[in-house]
Design an enzyme around this catalytic site. Structure first.
Site, PDB file in Angstrom:
ATOM      1  N   LYS A 159       4.666  34.154  53.607  1.00  0.00           N
ATOM      2  CA  LYS A 159       3.759  33.602  54.625  1.00  0.00           C
ATOM      3  C   LYS A 159       2.453  34.375  54.708  1.00  0.00           C
ATOM      4  O   LYS A 159       1.390  33.786  54.901  1.00  0.00           O
ATOM      5  CB  LYS A 159       4.441  33.585  56.005  1.00  0.00           C
ATOM      6  CG  LYS A 159       5.440  32.470  56.135  1.00  0.00           C
ATOM      7  CD  LYS A 159       5.730  32.153  57.588  1.00  0.00           C
ATOM      8  CE  LYS A 159       6.689  30.983  57.702  1.00  0.00           C
ATOM      9  NZ  LYS A 159       7.231  30.811  59.040  1.00  0.00           N
ATOM     10  N   LYS A 188      10.664  24.658  48.176  1.00  0.00           N
ATOM     11  CA  LYS A 188      11.484  24.011  49.209  1.00  0.00           C
ATOM     12  C   LYS A 188      10.632  23.056  50.045  1.00  0.00           C
ATOM     13  O   LYS A 188       9.416  23.255  50.170  1.00  0.00           O
ATOM     14  CB  LYS A 188      12.197  25.063  50.066  1.00  0.00           C
ATOM     15  CG  LYS A 188      11.331  25.775  51.030  1.00  0.00           C
ATOM     16  CD  LYS A 188      12.122  26.645  52.004  1.00  0.00           C
ATOM     17  CE  LYS A 188      11.100  27.235  52.958  1.00  0.00           C
ATOM     18  NZ  LYS A 188      11.502  28.237  53.852  1.00  0.00           N
ATOM     19  N   LYS A 205       7.400  22.529  56.342  1.00  0.00           N
ATOM     20  CA  LYS A 205       6.491  21.943  57.328  1.00  0.00           C
ATOM     21  C   LYS A 205       5.042  22.218  56.948  1.00  0.00           C
ATOM     22  O   LYS A 205       4.143  21.482  57.332  1.00  0.00           O
ATOM     23  CB  LYS A 205       6.750  22.569  58.704  1.00  0.00           C
ATOM     24  CG  LYS A 205       8.109  22.267  59.293  1.00  0.00           C
ATOM     25  CD  LYS A 205       8.309  23.109  60.561  1.00  0.00           C
ATOM     26  CE  LYS A 205       9.720  23.021  61.077  1.00  0.00           C
ATOM     27  NZ  LYS A 205      10.132  24.204  61.845  1.00  0.00           N
TER      28      LYS A 205
END
Ligand code: TYM
Length: 332
Positions: free
Chosen positions: A111, A194, A197
């Site tokens: 992230k 994956k 969102k």
């Protein structure tokens, strides 16, 4: 006593991975466990959230919980920030957890990426808050998708260190519940990533708010290879996109991937994709219809969250008091 805790971030774009990897399992576990399901708004703000959107997204996850079949009376549904024990215990865990442990967290590395220096301290300490979420209830089992495994290992380490440091057998060592045919749903555009969102491409995921038409289009456009489907799962090994679609079909139909290949082995995606689209619409449309109805009455959703928060506080208050006593913090 067996107690379940799990959480979902209100960061928008709730998707099929969240459903198959987590929320659908939350529903099934209600019969056998005492269940606490949390919309983790404090986790969401570890990266920037527009305040108005955050409110809407919190209600949306709550509506998804309800529409998917979580019973707000039997289980507890609430948003994290309404129960202060989460943040309070997170601070104590900040003092138990080690920098070296957090440095190993792959999710932070992914992230923060190259922007490590400008990432929030909250994003770095995120797994400590997650451990606090679970341990504020002394939960024993945590249903999650595959991607949360490392965070749960850290939760176990923190619980263990707390118990050892203070010479107590206070926190249980939590068991992850990662099960089903779709513990890691992949992007529809790239079988090596994956479903998430935050993927910039909306075509990479099927969301809870997609219409039947959108679901069908996304599945038709999903990346695949030119081969036919194999008749055994071994044949999916080097074919991540095919494996993903078969896994999604299996999870939605309550079968194994092997069962699905028995039916579709030898057939091409021209046959398989429409069947998958029909199945996805059949399973997801009732949930998104119900979500839309629920979202039209935010007062009802907020009342569910308030009731859940009150019941959650009744569980955490005595546990936090005991923790304070163990640590040596005077409370009245
Ligand atoms: P979050 O909000 O990213 O995801 C919610 C749940 O969905 C699962 N999931 C997936 N499962 C299968 N395939 C995918 N592509 C996929 N993407 C997401 C996640 O594993 C998760 O179960 N850190 C957590 C939230 C959290 C939490 C907790 C979970 C905060 N505190 C305490 C359990 C217990 C998260 O970011 O989930």
């Amino acid at each position: 006593m067996n107690r379940i805790f799990s959480g979902v971030q209100p960061t928008g774009n709730l998707h099929l991975g969240n459903y198959l990897g987590a929320i659908r399992n939350f529903v099934g576990l209600q019969n056998d466990y005492e269940c606490i399901y949390c919309v983790v708004d404090l986790h969401a703000i570890t990266v920037w959230q527009d305040p108005k959107e955050l409110v809407g997204n919190t209600r949306e996850v709550t509506a998804a919980f309800l529409a998917a079949g979580i019973d707000p009376k039997g289980s507890i549904i609430f948003n994290q920030s309404q129960v202060s024990a989460h943040a309070q215990l997170a601070w104590i865990f900040n003092c138990v957890s080690r920098l070296g442990w957090l440095n190993r967290m792959t999710q932070f590395k992914e992230k923060a990426g190259k922007h490590r220096e400008t990432a929030s301290v909250g994003l770095y300490a995120y797994p400590n808050l997650m451990a606090a979420d679970i341990m504020a209830y002394k939960a024993t089992h945590v249903p999650v998708g595959e991607d949360q495994k490392q965070h749960l290992e850290l939760t176990r380490d923190i619980a263990q260190k707390f118990n050892t440091d203070f010479g107590v057998e206070f926190f249980p060592i939590v068991e992850p519940l990662i099960f089903g045919e779709a513990t890691r749903v992949m992007s529809l555009r790239d079988g090596s990533k994956k479903m998430s969102k935050s993927d910039p491409s909306d075509q990479s995921r099927i969301t809870f708010t997609d219409t039947a038409d959108e679901i069908s289009k996304k599945i038709r456009r999903a990346k695949t290879d030119p081969e036919e489907l194999p008749s055994e799962t071994d044949g999916l090994k080097e074919r991540p996109e095919a494996a993903n679609l078969v896994g999604i079909y299996a999870a939605l139909s309550g079968q194994t991937s092997a069962d699905v290949l028995q039916e579709f082995g030898g057939r091409g995606f021209g046959d398989f994709k429409p069947a998958l689209a029909d199945l996805a619409i059949e399973k997801l449309a009732p949930i998104s219809d119900e979500m839309r109805k629920l979202m039209a009455d935010p007062g009802h959703i907020d009342a569910v969250l308030a009731d859940g928060a009150e019941r959650a506080r009744a569980l955490t208050d005595p546990i936090l008091r005991e923790i304070h006593e163990i640590v040596g913090l005077i409370s009245s």
